[in-house]
Scaffold this active site. Structure first.
Site: not given
Ligand code: ASP
Length: 355
Positions: A39, A52, A118-119, A191, A312
Site C-alpha cells: 500500500t 485502491y 502490511t499484510d 498486525k 494441556e
Molecule cells: N494488501 C496490502 C499489502 O499488504 C495492504 C497494505 O500494504 O497495507 O500489500
C-alpha cells in the site's frame, strides 16, 4: 565539575582534528532502499476512497515523494518487486534476502530500507531476521493508506525508516520494522487491525524503540537469535519446503490436516485455540501425521501469549512441537528454514525456544 570536564573532552578532541577528518565525520550515511510494493506504493483514483491497488508506484517515485529524507542519508533505490504483500512468495523472499546480503557486505552501505505491504510484513521481516548476515540496520516499512490518500501515512513512515536505517544505534538489534512512530523487532510485531493506521503491536516482547520525525530512541536489544547469530543460511538454497497452517476451531476434524499432507506439506503449523489446542479429532489426525514423519508445531490463533510444551497437550507422547511465543505465521517461517537442516523433534523444539 567532573561533568563539565567530560563535556569539554569531545569538544577539544573535535577542535584538534584536521579539517578533512571533521568533514568525513559529517558525511551522511548511505542507505539503499529496496521496494517490494504494498500500500505504501499503492494508488487510488481519489484521495477519499477505500478502494485502491497495491504496488502501483515505483521506487524512484517513492524516493522523490519524501525529499526530506535526503537530509538523513544518501539514498539509492532498487525495485525488487511491485506486488501487494498478500502475493508475497518464495521467489521474492529469496531474491530480497540475497540482495540484502550482497548490499550489507559492501563497506559503503550503512543500512537498508525495504518498503513492503502490511499484510505479510511480519513474515518477511522474520524471514530476513533469520537469514541476513549482518549487524547493519535492515529496516522494513509500510503504510496502511495508499500514497494518494488524504493523510497518507507512508511518507512519514518512510522518513522514519530511513532515519533508523541511518542510525548507528539501530545496529545489532536484528531486523526492524518501523511503522507509525514505533520500532518493532521482527520476531515480536504482529498486525492487529485490518484498516487502522495503528495496526502493529509487539505483544510479549515489547517495542525496540520509538521514532518521532526521525529522532529515534531505543529501549531494548534483540530478543531471540537473529542475523549474525542465526544458524540459518540461504547459501545454495533455491526453494523452501512446504509448510501449511491449519486453523483450529470448534467442531474441527482432521480433514484439512490430512489434505495439507496430501498436497505436499512436510510440516504443519496449527493455529490452535487457546494454548495451541484443538479437538480430539484434530489432535488424533495431527499425531498420526507426526508419527509418519511430518513435523507438527502447535501455535495459537490468539494474538498474544505463549504456547507451552506439555501443558494441556502431551507433546512428548504425541511427538509435537510447541511454538513458545511465535505466532502461526512466524512459526511457519521458522519451520520451513528448520526443515532445510533437520527433522529431529528435539532440534526443532530447541529452535522454537532460541529464535
Ligand atoms: N494488501 C496490502 C499489502 O499488504 C495492504 C497494505 O500494504 O497495507 O500489500
Amino acid at each position: 565539575m567532573l561533568r563539565n570536564v567530560r563535556c569539554l573532552v569531545p569538544v577539544l578532541a573535535l577542535a584538534l582534528l584536521p579539517v578533512g577528518v571533521v568533514g568525513a565525520a559529517e558525511k551522511l550515511p548511505n542507505v539503499v532502499v529496496l521496494a517490494t510494493g504494498g500500500t505504501i506504493a499503492g494508488a487510488a483514483a481519489t484521495d477519499v476512497q477505500a478502494g485502491y491497488t497495491s504496488g502501483q508506484v515505483g521506487v524512484e517515485q517513492l524516493l522523490a515523494a519524501v525529499p526530506q529524507a535526503k537530509k538523513l542519508a544518501n539514498m539509492r533505490g532498487e525495485q525488487i518487486s511491485n506486488i501487494g504483500s498478500q502475493d508475497m512468495n518464495d521467489e521474492v523472499w529469496l531474491k530480497l534476502a540475497k540482495r540484502i546480503n550482497e548490499l550489507v557486505a559492501m563497506p559503503d552501505v550503512d543500512g537498508v530500507v525495504i518498503t513492503h505491504g502490511t499484510d505479510t510484513i511480519e513474515e518477511t521481516a522474520y524471514f530476513l531476521n533469520l537469514v541476513v548476515k549482518s549487524k547493519k540496520p535492515v529496516v522494513l516499512t509500510a503504510s496502511m493508506r495508499p500514497s494518494t490518500a488524504l493523510s497518507a501515512d507512508g511518507p512519514l513512515n518512510f522518513f522514519n525508516a530511513v532515519a533508523v536505517a541511518a542510525n548507528k544505534d539501530a545496529a545489532g538489534r536484528g531486523v526492524l520494522v518501523v511503522v507509525n512512530d514505533w520500532i518493532h523487532g521482527a520476531s515480536s510485531l504482529t498486525k492487529t487491525s485490518t484498516t487502522a493506521v495503528q495496526t502493529f503491536l509487539s505483544p510479549l516482547r515489547g517495542l525496540v524503540g520509538t521514532v518521532a520525525y526521525g529522532e529515534a530512541e531505543f529501549y531494548r536489544g534483540a530478543v531471540g537469535r537473529n542475523t549474525v547469530d542465526s544458524e540459518f543460511s540461504l547459501d545454495g538454497v533455491t526453494s523452501l519446503p512446504r509448510v501449511d497452517i491449519v486453523m483450529a476451531h470448534a467442531n474441527m476434524d482432521g480433514a484439512i490436516i490430512d489434505g495439507a499432507v496430501a498436497a505436499g506439506a512436510k510440516g504443519i503449523v496449527i493455529a490452535g485455540v487457546g494454548n495451541g489446542n484443538m479437538t480430539k479429532a484434530g489432535l488424533d489426525a495431527l499425531a498420526a501425521q507426526a508419527k509418519k514423519g511430518i513435523v507438527c508445531v502447535r501455535s495459537t490463533r490468539v494474538t498474544t501469549g505463549l504456547v507451552g510444551r506439555n501443558v494441556e497437550v502431551d507433546d512428548d507422547k504425541l511427538g509435537l512441537i510447541a511454538s513458545d511465543d511465535l505466532n502461526a505465521q512466524k512459526s511457519r517461517v521458522l519451520l520451513r528454514l528448520a526443515l532445510l537442516k533437520t527433522r529431529s523433534l528435539a532440534d526443532v523444539q530447541r529452535l522454537f525456544i532460541e529464535y
